[in-house]
Design an enzyme around this catalytic site. Sequence first.
Site, PDB file in Angstrom:
ATOM      1  N   HIS A   1       1.733  11.543  -1.511  1.00  0.00           N
ATOM      2  CA  HIS A   1       0.444  11.320  -0.865  1.00  0.00           C
ATOM      3  C   HIS A   1      -0.307  12.640  -0.844  1.00  0.00           C
ATOM      4  CE1 HIS A   1      -1.633   8.390   1.938  1.00  0.00           C
ATOM      5  NE2 HIS A   1      -2.492   9.329   1.639  1.00  0.00           N
TER       6      HIS A   1
ATOM      7  N   HIS B   1       0.852  -1.193   0.000  1.00  0.00           N
ATOM      8  CA  HIS B   1       0.000   0.000   0.000  1.00  0.00           C
ATOM      9  C   HIS B   1       0.889   1.245   0.000  1.00  0.00           C
ATOM     10  CE1 HIS B   1      -2.290   3.118   2.463  1.00  0.00           C
ATOM     11  NE2 HIS B   1      -3.053   2.957   1.408  1.00  0.00           N
ATOM     12  N   ASN B   2       0.542   2.260  -0.802  1.00  0.00           N
ATOM     13  CA  ASN B   2       1.338   3.498  -0.858  1.00  0.00           C
ATOM     14  C   ASN B   2       2.834   3.195  -0.847  1.00  0.00           C
ATOM     15  OD1 ASN B   2      -1.028   4.867  -0.941  1.00  0.00           O
ATOM     16  ND2 ASN B   2      -0.892   5.742   1.097  1.00  0.00           N
TER      17      ASN B   2
ATOM     18  N   GLU C   1      -3.279   5.447  -8.911  1.00  0.00           N
ATOM     19  CA  GLU C   1      -4.298   6.377  -8.430  1.00  0.00           C
ATOM     20  C   GLU C   1      -4.016   7.689  -9.150  1.00  0.00           C
ATOM     21  OE1 GLU C   1      -5.540   7.913  -4.240  1.00  0.00           O
ATOM     22  OE2 GLU C   1      -5.318   5.741  -4.126  1.00  0.00           O
TER      23      GLU C   1
ATOM     24  N   GLU D   1       1.769   0.403  -5.490  1.00  0.00           N
ATOM     25  CA  GLU D   1       0.813   1.484  -5.652  1.00  0.00           C
ATOM     26  C   GLU D   1       1.520   2.787  -5.951  1.00  0.00           C
ATOM     27  OE1 GLU D   1      -3.053   3.256  -3.363  1.00  0.00           O
ATOM     28  OE2 GLU D   1      -1.706   1.945  -2.265  1.00  0.00           O
TER      29      GLU D   1
ATOM     30  N   ASP E   1       0.538   7.047  -6.507  1.00  0.00           N
ATOM     31  CA  ASP E   1      -0.421   8.167  -6.515  1.00  0.00           C
ATOM     32  C   ASP E   1       0.154   9.277  -7.382  1.00  0.00           C
ATOM     33  OD1 ASP E   1      -1.946   6.877  -4.717  1.00  0.00           O
ATOM     34  OD2 ASP E   1      -1.862   8.405  -3.141  1.00  0.00           O
TER      35      ASP E   1
END
Length: 619
Positions: free
Chosen positions: A209, A164-165, A243, A194, A196
């Site tokens: 983030h 995650h992230n 994302e 992941e 973003d």
Amino acid sequence: WFQKADKNKDGRMNFKEVQRLLKMMNVDMNEDHALRLFQAADKSESGTLEGEEFVLFYKALTQREEVLSLFQDFSEDGKKLTLLELVDFLRQEQLEDEGTEELAMELIDKYEPSETARARHVLSADGFLMYLCSPEGSIFNPRHRVLWQDMSQPLCHYFISSSHNTYLIEDQIRGQSSIEGYIRALKRGCRCLEVDCWDGPNGEPIVYHGHTFTSKIPFREVVSTLGKYAFKTSDYPVILSLENHCSMEQQEVLAQQLKSILGEQLLTTTTDGRVPTQLPSPEELKHKILLKGKKIGRLEDMLDGTGDEAPDVSDDDNGAEAEEERRRVKVLLGDSALKLGTQHSSALQKDKESLAQALSDCVVYCKSVSFRGFQEARSHSRPSEISSLAEAKARKLIRDAGNEFVRHNAWQLTRIYPSGMRTDSSNYSPQEMWNVGCQIVALNFQTAGTEMDLCDGLFSQNGRCGYVLKPPFMRDEETLFNPSDPGSREGPCPITLTIQVISGQQLPKVANSKDGDVIDPLVRVEIHGVPADQARQETKYIENNGFNPHWDETLQFQLHVPELALVRFVVEDYDKTSRNDFVGQFTLAFVNIKPGYRHIHLLSKDGTSIPPSSLFVHI
């Protein structure tokens, strides 16, 4: 050995020289323990050991009463095991049933230090100990360390190691973003990363983030790192979960960078050019990077080339994840952040109306869609779609519709991500998500603890390739299995797992403890599995002995669904006034356990090995 290492031939050696000698003899040791024994053997208190003193020291360091008495149970003369005696031991105690004589010969050749004994095909007590401490004597079945599972099933039939992230190496609000996060995750066998993406300066998209104070990295750097490290640890596919918060212009740049940097590695069409009725296998997707993200229209439109009517953009889970983030940032940073957040949610609205075709075309097998219920998903029956659920939503579904969840995961991928409130990058237990067959259970890889131990434990098998085949009753779309009702799985009745915790060897000191502190170790065995199998038991603690504590205690567990169970061995330093301190742990899937007398080689808090620290058990 002593004479070989006694460089100046004065018949004595100081501690440094003794350490070098032990390395030459291939004897692992923990420095604190070795120093204590050195001082005890140095009867003349000269700071050096003479020949005889060295022999005493060596024996104190390596001799193991409990192993010697086991050796003598099988050895007629108490000095050696003949080939046949070794075969008896391997069959009766270690439950090695096939090719036992070849195995016995092999072990003697490999682990007997004395040439004369090797020539006579016998094993001395030293050789017997060497075998028990070796990979063949480990609790982890060596056949399962390598790639041992069928890799030709659809992607949704595997648990997939997921992060995650991935760009964060600290917390979620002010932490560092770094390429290092990707490198570390990939080296650990992670297969779903992941990223973003946000608009950056000079038309270059950046990764961070959003709406927090985490630092930023160029998207291009993430992609080239991925291209370089993706297949160093495993040949099987990597899923890049995107994302996307970028404007149309910068989305074009995202697509262009993905294609130009990854080239052939990026999957841009189905494996056979046809509309899939099921997902392809890890085997078919070797060395491919799959993009997970929104897509305009359906896969068939892209393949048929009939994309005239105004297509609908898939509304994916970005919405929910971003919404949750907004709430969380508000809690932490107050209203000024909320203004940002409101701009953010209107940007999201815009997102839905505007997805660059070039970026959409990079998404093939992992089209992100919102979850609207199992019935709804079944009615469209599109295996190349994937929904993401926050941990709480997933837990509710597990409670209310466990069996439907298992069936859904037999034909479609599901991704689970941590609650937005976990700003400290803490983790949830992946086990309950695996129990219903969720494949992509995303964890914060940067945060050590039980949850990452379980993740490393599950994925340490099958050549650490990042894919583990689910048990048969979770790959069948008509299955009756529900984790909350163990009776729903066809198969034998519960298995009893009996573990005799015999002894520990050279346990490390607790981090940050004072000099001269000696631990009071205890062992806890935890079962992580379906709710009926969740259990933990511990031994009593032994006072002041980290060198060779003896517990000799037997713990027993009933396993209803052994195929899903993970077993975690934890050593702690008992403290009656405060929480026990962590000393070491080892976690593995029940299916990878070898019975018999076995060593468990302990790992540190962050999953690295700490030789020669081990536990000796009988399974």
